[in-house]
Design an enzyme around this catalytic site. Sequence first.
Site, PDB file in Angstrom:
ATOM      1  N   CYS A 262       1.361  -1.175  -6.207  1.00  0.00           N
ATOM      2  CA  CYS A 262      -0.021  -1.668  -6.300  1.00  0.00           C
ATOM      3  C   CYS A 262      -0.329  -2.325  -7.637  1.00  0.00           C
ATOM      4  O   CYS A 262      -0.436  -3.539  -7.723  1.00  0.00           O
ATOM      5  CB  CYS A 262      -0.995  -0.508  -6.049  1.00  0.00           C
ATOM      6  SG  CYS A 262      -0.922   0.139  -4.366  1.00  0.00           S
TER       7      CYS A 262
ATOM      8  N   VAL B 296       0.843   3.997   3.823  1.00  0.00           N
ATOM      9  CA  VAL B 296      -0.508   3.683   4.287  1.00  0.00           C
ATOM     10  C   VAL B 296      -0.649   3.922   5.790  1.00  0.00           C
ATOM     11  O   VAL B 296      -1.564   4.600   6.247  1.00  0.00           O
ATOM     12  CB  VAL B 296      -0.861   2.220   3.963  1.00  0.00           C
ATOM     13  CG1 VAL B 296      -2.198   1.832   4.577  1.00  0.00           C
ATOM     14  CG2 VAL B 296      -0.884   2.012   2.456  1.00  0.00           C
TER      15      VAL B 296
ATOM     16  N   THR C 229       3.134  -5.653   1.075  1.00  0.00           N
ATOM     17  CA  THR C 229       3.032  -7.038   0.602  1.00  0.00           C
ATOM     18  C   THR C 229       3.577  -7.075  -0.824  1.00  0.00           C
ATOM     19  O   THR C 229       2.810  -7.004  -1.794  1.00  0.00           O
ATOM     20  CB  THR C 229       1.577  -7.547   0.640  1.00  0.00           C
ATOM     21  OG1 THR C 229       0.702  -6.514   0.152  1.00  0.00           O
ATOM     22  CG2 THR C 229       1.170  -7.923   2.039  1.00  0.00           C
TER      23      THR C 229
ATOM     24  N   ASP D 292       6.854   0.832  14.132  1.00  0.00           N
ATOM     25  CA  ASP D 292       7.598   0.466  12.924  1.00  0.00           C
ATOM     26  C   ASP D 292       8.937  -0.114  13.355  1.00  0.00           C
ATOM     27  O   ASP D 292       9.529   0.348  14.347  1.00  0.00           O
ATOM     28  CB  ASP D 292       7.817   1.699  12.028  1.00  0.00           C
ATOM     29  CG  ASP D 292       8.152   1.323  10.590  1.00  0.00           C
ATOM     30  OD1 ASP D 292       7.293   1.497   9.710  1.00  0.00           O
ATOM     31  OD2 ASP D 292       9.285   0.856  10.343  1.00  0.00           O
TER      32      ASP D 292
ATOM     33  N   ARG E 117      13.279   5.667  10.804  1.00  0.00           N
ATOM     34  CA  ARG E 117      11.998   6.263  10.439  1.00  0.00           C
ATOM     35  C   ARG E 117      11.256   6.754  11.686  1.00  0.00           C
ATOM     36  O   ARG E 117      10.647   7.830  11.673  1.00  0.00           O
ATOM     37  CB  ARG E 117      11.138   5.254   9.681  1.00  0.00           C
ATOM     38  CG  ARG E 117      11.666   4.896   8.303  1.00  0.00           C
ATOM     39  CD  ARG E 117      10.806   3.820   7.651  1.00  0.00           C
ATOM     40  NE  ARG E 117       9.442   4.264   7.447  1.00  0.00           N
ATOM     41  CZ  ARG E 117       9.018   4.928   6.371  1.00  0.00           C
ATOM     42  NH1 ARG E 117       9.866   5.217   5.401  1.00  0.00           N
ATOM     43  NH2 ARG E 117       7.754   5.296   6.259  1.00  0.00           N
TER      44      ARG E 117
ATOM     45  N   THR F 177      -2.613  -5.506   1.204  1.00  0.00           N
ATOM     46  CA  THR F 177      -3.234  -6.175   0.066  1.00  0.00           C
ATOM     47  C   THR F 177      -2.756  -7.624  -0.008  1.00  0.00           C
ATOM     48  O   THR F 177      -1.554  -7.888  -0.046  1.00  0.00           O
ATOM     49  CB  THR F 177      -2.876  -5.455  -1.241  1.00  0.00           C
ATOM     50  OG1 THR F 177      -3.299  -4.089  -1.141  1.00  0.00           O
ATOM     51  CG2 THR F 177      -3.557  -6.113  -2.431  1.00  0.00           C
TER      52      THR F 177
ATOM     53  N   ARG G  23       9.411   2.539  -5.334  1.00  0.00           N
ATOM     54  CA  ARG G  23       9.157   1.099  -5.229  1.00  0.00           C
ATOM     55  C   ARG G  23       8.698   0.533  -6.562  1.00  0.00           C
ATOM     56  O   ARG G  23       7.791   1.054  -7.189  1.00  0.00           O
ATOM     57  CB  ARG G  23       8.113   0.822  -4.146  1.00  0.00           C
ATOM     58  CG  ARG G  23       8.568   1.123  -2.737  1.00  0.00           C
ATOM     59  CD  ARG G  23       7.438   0.911  -1.749  1.00  0.00           C
ATOM     60  NE  ARG G  23       6.314   1.817  -2.001  1.00  0.00           N
ATOM     61  CZ  ARG G  23       5.142   1.738  -1.368  1.00  0.00           C
ATOM     62  NH1 ARG G  23       4.940   0.797  -0.475  1.00  0.00           N
ATOM     63  NH2 ARG G  23       4.169   2.590  -1.644  1.00  0.00           N
TER      64      ARG G  23
END
Length: 434
Positions: free
Chosen positions: A266, A23, A91, A41, A46, A126, A337
Site C-alpha cells: 500500500c 482483501v 494492483t 481465485d 489457494r 487501489t 510483498r
Amino acid sequence: MSQLYQEIIEKKAPIAVIGLGYVGLPLALAFAEKVRVIGFDINSKRIAMMRQAIDPSGELPSTDFEGKDILFTDKIEDLQQARFYIVAVPTPVDRHTQPDLRPLLSATETVGKVLKKGDYVVYESTVYPGCTEEDCVPILERLSGLKACRDFKVGYSPERINPGDKEHTLRTIVKVVAACCPESLDTVARVYGLVVDAGVHRAPSIKVAEAAKVIENTQRDLNIALMNELSMIFDKMNINTYDVLEAAATKWNFLRFVPGLVGGHCIGVDPYYLTYKAKAIGHYPEVILSGRGINDRMAAHVAKRVVQLLLEEGHDLRTAKVLVAGITFKENVKDIRNSKVADLVHELQSFHLNVSIIDPHAESEEVEEEYGLKLSAAPEGPYQAIILAVPHNEYKAWQEKELKALLQPAGVLIDLKGIWRKIAEKVSCRYWSL
C-alpha cells in the site's frame, strides 16, 4: 430498495468476490455470514487450502470459515450464477514503478465474460482516479456486449484492510462507496451495509472514491518520508530521533509518525498510481515523488551506515557476520510483498557481508522465490552486527541476555524502530537507530 438487493438478502442472487487475498477473503467470508457467496481465485492451490478452512495469508483462523455460505472455486463457469461482482485483486507497480494493471484487467476480462443484464461490478483494488471508468468499463462492455449504467451498473469501494490489525477491521472501518448513478449507489451502499458496522460514506463519484483511497497512503508516505529525512539530519547531529519524537509528541497536535523502511502493498505502491496519472495529465508531482525518493533510498542509507559502523568498530567486512531479524513488510504478519528489508539485505551483500536472515512469520519458500534469499531456521552467533529490521513481538521480547548471546563484544546493534534502545545500554555494543 432495489430488486437485486432483495434477491441478494434472500440468497437468490449470489455475490462473487474475485481475488481471495488479504482483501478479498475476509470480505467474502464476512458476506457469507449473511448471503450466498462465490469466492473466485485463479490460484488453484489457494482455493484447495480455503476449502480446508485454511487462510493462505495466515490472517484468519479456521473458525472464520465455519458456517459460511460460500463456494470456493477457480472455474469461471461458477461465476455465471452471480449477480453482484466485487473485484479485489492486487494492483502492484513494475520494476520501473509504473502501475501494473495486468491483474486488474485480467480479472475484469473474467467478469466481462460472464456479465449479464442487470448485474453489478464493484472494484476494491487501489487505482488512480479514472481507472475504473476509463480502463475497466470498456473491457466489460466489449466482452459482454452490454452498456455500462444502462445494462449493468459499476461501482467502486476502496479496500481499507490493514494486515495484522485486529482492531481496525472490515466491520469497524467506515466504507467509502461510489457508483455510476444514484440508484446503483444506493444498492452498493446497502450491500456493503450488510457487513460494515461502522457504516458507509457515499462519495459523489467513482473518481472521488478512487482519489480518496490513493491519497490515504500518499499522505502516510509523505509523513514517513519527513521522519526519514529528519532521522538522517539528527544522525549527523548525534541526536536520537526517537528521543526527539517523544519530546515533540507532548504537544497535543503533533502527528506521531516514525522513520523506517516503507514497504508493503500500500504505502510504498499507491503513491506511484497517483503520480503516474498526474504526469499523464501534465502535472509533475514534486512533493509526492520527493517523498517516494527518500523512502525508496532508505534501505541503501541503512546499509551504508551499517558498513560505516562496522569499520569504525574495527571489524573486517570480509569476515563480518550480520544477522537481520525480520523480513516481512511489517511486524507480526507473514506478508512479504514489496519488503524493503529484502532491498537492505541485497545492499549489505553488495559489500560482501555474510548476512543471515531470520523471521518467525515469513514462509521460507516464498522468500526464496520472491527475493532469492534464504531464511535461517535459527540464529547462529556470534555476529558482528544485528539489525532489528521488523519489530515482531518475538524480537521485542529479547532482553540483555539474548542480545549478549548473539552479539560479539564491541559488535554493532542496528535498531530501525528504536525498540531496544533502553536495553542496549546494558549490552557491550555500538548502538544505532534511525
